[in-house]
Design a protein around this motif. Structure first.
Motif, mmCIF file in Angstrom:
data_model
loop_
_atom_site.group_PDB
_atom_site.id
_atom_site.type_symbol
_atom_site.label_atom_id
_atom_site.label_comp_id
_atom_site.label_asym_id
_atom_site.label_seq_id
_atom_site.Cartn_x
_atom_site.Cartn_y
_atom_site.Cartn_z
ATOM 1 N N GLY A 9 0.845 -0.952 0.587
ATOM 2 C CA GLY A 9 0.308 -0.066 0.010
ATOM 3 C C GLY A 9 1.080 1.355 -0.242
ATOM 4 N N GLY A 10 1.933 1.729 -0.889
ATOM 5 C CA GLY A 10 2.501 2.696 -0.530
ATOM 6 C C GLY A 10 1.813 3.160 -2.023
ATOM 7 N N GLY A 13 1.195 0.611 -5.352
ATOM 8 C CA GLY A 13 0.265 -0.057 -5.627
ATOM 9 C C GLY A 13 -1.543 0.794 -5.560
ATOM 10 N N ILE A 30 -3.962 -5.449 -0.034
ATOM 11 C CA ILE A 30 -2.521 -5.918 1.071
ATOM 12 C C ILE A 30 -2.018 -5.027 1.892
ATOM 13 C CG2 ILE A 30 -2.300 -8.115 2.762
ATOM 14 C CD1 ILE A 30 -4.066 -9.925 0.730
ATOM 15 N N GLN A 32 0.994 -4.884 4.546
ATOM 16 C CA GLN A 32 1.296 -5.425 6.312
ATOM 17 C C GLN A 32 1.702 -4.571 6.931
ATOM 18 O OE1 GLN A 32 5.650 -6.884 5.858
ATOM 19 N NE2 GLN A 32 6.370 -4.405 5.368
ATOM 20 N N GLY A 33 2.007 -2.629 6.924
ATOM 21 C CA GLY A 33 1.290 -1.905 8.035
ATOM 22 C C GLY A 33 0.064 -0.851 7.713
ATOM 23 N N SER A 37 2.756 3.736 4.631
ATOM 24 C CA SER A 37 4.352 3.681 5.945
ATOM 25 C C SER A 37 5.280 3.103 5.300
ATOM 26 C CB SER A 37 3.028 3.049 7.063
ATOM 27 O OG SER A 37 3.205 1.072 6.503
ATOM 28 N N GLY A 38 5.878 2.929 4.423
ATOM 29 C CA GLY A 38 7.236 2.951 3.562
ATOM 30 C C GLY A 38 7.915 3.425 3.683
ATOM 31 N N SER A 40 6.964 5.679 0.641
ATOM 32 C CA SER A 40 6.005 6.344 0.464
ATOM 33 C C SER A 40 5.445 7.518 1.444
ATOM 34 C CB SER A 40 5.215 6.128 -0.063
ATOM 35 O OG SER A 40 5.477 5.462 -1.191
ATOM 36 N N THR A 219 -1.824 -6.494 7.791
ATOM 37 C CA THR A 219 -1.799 -8.027 6.635
ATOM 38 C C THR A 219 -0.914 -8.370 6.266
ATOM 39 O OG1 THR A 219 -4.617 -7.824 6.709
ATOM 40 C CG2 THR A 219 -3.630 -9.269 5.931
ATOM 41 N N GLU A 220 -0.336 -9.524 6.197
ATOM 42 C CA GLU A 220 1.598 -9.264 5.746
ATOM 43 C C GLU A 220 1.062 -10.525 4.840
ATOM 44 O OE1 GLU A 220 4.411 -9.813 8.427
ATOM 45 O OE2 GLU A 220 6.039 -10.470 7.071
ATOM 46 N N GLY A 251 7.717 -2.651 -3.335
ATOM 47 C CA GLY A 251 8.743 -1.971 -3.171
ATOM 48 C C GLY A 251 10.305 -2.262 -2.467
ATOM 49 N N TYR A 273 17.093 9.712 4.343
ATOM 50 C CA TYR A 273 16.363 10.678 5.162
ATOM 51 C C TYR A 273 15.742 11.332 5.284
ATOM 52 C CZ TYR A 273 19.804 7.264 8.086
ATOM 53 O OH TYR A 273 20.936 6.095 8.385
ATOM 54 N N ARG A 351 14.350 2.966 -0.074
ATOM 55 C CA ARG A 351 14.828 3.288 -1.629
ATOM 56 C C ARG A 351 14.297 1.850 -2.389
ATOM 57 N NH1 ARG A 351 17.876 6.921 -0.484
ATOM 58 N NH2 ARG A 351 17.123 9.381 -0.700
ATOM 59 N N MET A 381 7.524 8.718 -6.129
ATOM 60 C CA MET A 381 6.167 9.548 -6.033
ATOM 61 C C MET A 381 6.080 9.765 -7.158
ATOM 62 S SD MET A 381 5.707 9.033 -2.505
ATOM 63 C CE MET A 381 4.217 10.279 -3.313
ATOM 64 N N SER A 382 7.361 10.504 -8.288
ATOM 65 C CA SER A 382 6.912 10.922 -9.604
ATOM 66 C C SER A 382 5.992 9.881 -10.495
ATOM 67 C CB SER A 382 8.534 11.059 -9.996
ATOM 68 O OG SER A 382 9.071 12.070 -9.190
HETATM 69 C C1 LIG Z 1 14.800 10.274 1.902
HETATM 70 C C2 LIG Z 1 13.873 9.830 0.419
HETATM 71 C C3 LIG Z 1 13.164 10.641 -0.492
HETATM 72 C C4 LIG Z 1 12.396 10.982 -1.060
HETATM 73 N N1 LIG Z 1 12.014 11.192 -2.356
HETATM 74 C C5 LIG Z 1 11.843 11.598 -3.637
HETATM 75 C C6 LIG Z 1 10.854 12.554 -4.357
HETATM 76 O O1 LIG Z 1 10.493 13.576 -3.702
HETATM 77 N N2 LIG Z 1 9.695 12.296 -5.288
HETATM 78 C C7 LIG Z 1 9.833 11.126 -5.596
HETATM 79 O O2 LIG Z 1 9.359 11.049 -7.139
HETATM 80 N N3 LIG Z 1 11.002 10.350 -5.139
HETATM 81 C C8 LIG Z 1 11.614 10.075 -4.037
HETATM 82 N N4 LIG Z 1 11.274 8.855 -2.732
HETATM 83 C C9 LIG Z 1 11.605 7.691 -3.559
HETATM 84 C C10 LIG Z 1 10.079 7.367 -3.278
HETATM 85 O O3 LIG Z 1 9.843 7.398 -1.665
HETATM 86 C C11 LIG Z 1 9.732 5.610 -3.998
HETATM 87 O O4 LIG Z 1 10.563 5.301 -4.467
HETATM 88 C C12 LIG Z 1 8.332 4.592 -3.673
HETATM 89 O O5 LIG Z 1 8.122 5.693 -2.446
HETATM 90 C C13 LIG Z 1 8.508 3.720 -3.516
HETATM 91 O O6 LIG Z 1 7.323 3.257 -3.218
HETATM 92 P P1 LIG Z 1 6.845 1.749 -3.326
HETATM 93 O O7 LIG Z 1 4.977 2.258 -3.515
HETATM 94 O O8 LIG Z 1 7.435 1.111 -4.358
HETATM 95 O O9 LIG Z 1 6.889 1.127 -1.985
HETATM 96 P P2 LIG Z 1 6.621 1.829 -0.220
HETATM 97 O O10 LIG Z 1 5.370 3.729 -0.256
HETATM 98 O O11 LIG Z 1 8.017 1.360 0.176
HETATM 99 O O12 LIG Z 1 5.005 0.785 -0.523
HETATM 100 C C14 LIG Z 1 5.859 -0.913 -0.206
HETATM 101 C C15 LIG Z 1 4.880 -1.490 0.581
HETATM 102 O O13 LIG Z 1 4.467 -3.238 0.513
HETATM 103 C C16 LIG Z 1 4.444 -3.194 2.081
HETATM 104 N N5 LIG Z 1 4.665 -4.793 1.933
HETATM 105 C C17 LIG Z 1 6.020 -5.577 1.732
HETATM 106 N N6 LIG Z 1 6.132 -6.660 2.542
HETATM 107 C C18 LIG Z 1 5.032 -6.817 1.997
HETATM 108 C C19 LIG Z 1 4.099 -8.438 3.004
HETATM 109 N N7 LIG Z 1 4.520 -8.687 2.392
HETATM 110 N N8 LIG Z 1 2.612 -8.027 3.264
HETATM 111 C C20 LIG Z 1 2.133 -6.628 3.157
HETATM 112 N N9 LIG Z 1 2.487 -5.738 2.476
HETATM 113 C C21 LIG Z 1 3.788 -5.119 2.678
HETATM 114 C C22 LIG Z 1 4.965 -1.731 2.822
HETATM 115 O O14 LIG Z 1 4.930 -2.369 4.548
HETATM 116 C C23 LIG Z 1 5.500 -0.801 1.991
HETATM 117 O O15 LIG Z 1 3.501 0.233 2.847
HETATM 118 C C24 LIG Z 1 12.107 9.283 -1.694
HETATM 119 C C25 LIG Z 1 12.701 7.944 -0.813
HETATM 120 C C26 LIG Z 1 13.429 8.283 0.389
HETATM 121 C C27 LIG Z 1 13.600 7.402 0.599
#
Ligand SMILES: Cc1cc2nc3c(=O)[nH]c(=O)nc-3n(C[C@H](O)[C@H](O)[C@H](O)COP(=O)(O)OP(=O)(O)OC[C@H]3O[C@@H](n4cnc5c(N)ncnc54)[C@H](O)[C@@H]3O)c2cc1C
Length: 412
Positions: A9-10, A13, A30, A32-33, A37-38, A40, A219-220, A251, A273, A351, A381-382
């Motif tokens: 749910g980032g 998703g 689904i 896990q948090g 909360s990851g 994103s 839910t993990e 992610g 950070y 990341r 995010m972009s």
């Molecule tokens: C310091 C920092 C600054 C950044 N700045 C930018 C920015 O300015 N612009 C930009 O475009 N990007 C930026 N990014 C990058 C961006 O944050 C990430 O690329 C993006 O959030 C990834 O999204 P995601 O949905 O793939 O992953 P996530 O947001 O991590 O989501 C994945 C989700 O999957 C869940 N999950 C994992 N395993 C399981 C499981 N087994 N069961 C259920 N759920 C599960 C996790 O809990 C999590 O919530 C930055 C990142 C960081 C760390």
């Protein structure tokens, strides 16, 4: 049973769930948090078509090795010798040559520019506030040498549809008076925008729920039951679920989940950070990027966020205080007014980085009903909205509006 089950749910998703629900699919997500909360949650929130040069670029691996023993460096490779990390480093070094970088650049710029347009549409549709503002970003440099390098990069990305405007130190400070007079100059990227990242993901998840998406938090996903080339069941800490198709958007956790299906996905976690401050008395109105310090600064309605550093240290959530402090100290070299600003939150996120700097948006050849959308590194995010669109086109059997060959899972 759902048509489609999404894991994670980032931003990726949630954008995928929203897009699928808009097209009438029955979706369960689904997480896990909590939602967002990851990675994103506390990121910089910059929507940056200007960032179409991938992380894997000439000179970057060497810079990482040089900074390996500096506890305040903004780019750090922690020596840890497992097979996945060594494989990733080799692929990263290979992708950092000019040829692969020049092949990745147009792919990223097309994805980023399309995604930027979808953000604009979502903001115009209204319905939930997420702090969207498109006034561009300012890349700011302290030294002439770094400015020259920045201008070279601006010239390069200018060839791929990115608008740029160079500014000398005086022009830059007139545009953004919070900057210190010592800055050498900078570049305005007017197509860039900024948002409140968690506000966007949570708001869009609520919209998706209104459209019928079922969201299960806390839910993990643990395991899968498979038969031949089909995933029959997704087993979680809160029961087992079935769906016609499974989309993995986990992610930095994606390789861990895929290991259960005996699929290797070379994604390494790159920790970053952010420090969120109460808006200081002197505060920038533009989002800023300080490439020499690898820090970005984002002004929100009532807060200011400094974000940066990239630590390749595995799935490690520890907070390295010296690196966090360095973000603030380095930002103060460019900006006035940070000294007394009160910290409201220190955050770290992982990341999900592929070795070639391109995400994976792909069906998996091992299973007929599995799609992977992960590996968005510093650009998640972009790239959220365009990834949601392309992934839903894949899931619904439509022709994706972009060529997904460079993003396929099997490229590694
Ligand atoms: C310091 C920092 C600054 C950044 N700045 C930018 C920015 O300015 N612009 C930009 O475009 N990007 C930026 N990014 C990058 C961006 O944050 C990430 O690329 C993006 O959030 C990834 O999204 P995601 O949905 O793939 O992953 P996530 O947001 O991590 O989501 C994945 C989700 O999957 C869940 N999950 C994992 N395993 C399981 C499981 N087994 N069961 C259920 N759920 C599960 C996790 O809990 C999590 O919530 C930055 C990142 C960081 C760390």
């Amino acid at each position: 049973m759902s048509d489609i089950l999404i894991i994670g749910g980032g931003v990726i998703g949630v954008c995928t769930a929203h897009e699928l629900a808009k097209r009438g699919a029955k979706v369960m997500l689904i997480e896990q948090g909590e939602i967002s909360s990851g990675a994103s949650y506390g990121n910089g929130g910059l929507i940056v078509p200007s960032h179409c040069v991938p992380l894997a670029a000439p000179g970057v691996p060497l810079q990482g090795l040089k900074w390996m023993f500096n506890p305040e460096s903004p780019f750090y490779i922690k020596p840890h010798f497992n097979f996945e990390f060594l494989e990733w480093m080799l692929l990263f070094a290979y992708a950092s040559r000019r040829g692969p970088m020049m092949r990745a650049l147009p792919v990223l710029s097309e994805l980023l520019l399309s995604s930027g347009r979808i953000f604009d549409e979502i903001a115009r549709e209204g319905g939930f506030p997420f702090g969207y503002e498109q006034k561009g970003t300012l890349a700011v440099f302290l030294t002439q040498r770094a400015l020259d390098k920045g201008l070279e990069e601006a010239h390069l990305v200018g060839g791929f549809g990115v608008e740029t405007r160079s500014l000398n130190g005086t022009e830059l400070c007139e545009l953004e008076p919070a900057l210190r007079a010592e800055v050498a100059g900078g570049i305005h990227y007017p197509q860039d925008a900024h948002i409140d990242p968690a506000g966007f993901v949570i708001g869009l998840a609520e919209k998706a729920m209104e459209l019928g998406v079922k969201i299960l938090t806390h839910t993990e996903v643990m395991r899968f039951e498979t038969e031949g080339k089909k995933i029959n069941q997704v087993q979680t800490t809160r029961g087992d679920f079935t769906a016609d198709q499974v989309i993995l958007c986990a992610g930095a956790w994606s390789p861990v989940v895929l290991r259960e299906l005996e699929i290797n996905l070379p994604i390494q976690a790159a920790k970053g950070y952010s420090i969120t401050l109460e808006t200081p008395e002197i505060s920038p109105s533009y989002p800023l990027m300080f490439p020499e310090a690898r820090v970005v600064v984002t002004p929100f309605k009532d807060r200011l966020r400094l974000a940066g550093t990239l630590e390749l240290a595995g799935m490690d959530f520890s907070i390295q205080s010296r690196r966090v402090d360095a973000i603030r100290t380095n930002s103060a070299k460019y900006l006035q007014g940070l000294e007394n600003a009160k910290v409201t939150e220190i955050w770290r996120g992982l990341r999900p980085c592929t070795p070639d700097g391109l995400p994976v948006i792909s069906r998996a050849k091992q299973f007929d009903n599995l799609i992977v959308a992960a590996g968005h590194a510093m650009l998640g995010m972009s790239l959220g909205p365009i990834t949601g669109k392309l992934t839903s086109q894949l899931a619904l059997g439509e022709n994706p509006e972009m060529d997904l060959a460079p993003l396929r899972l099997e490229r590694f």
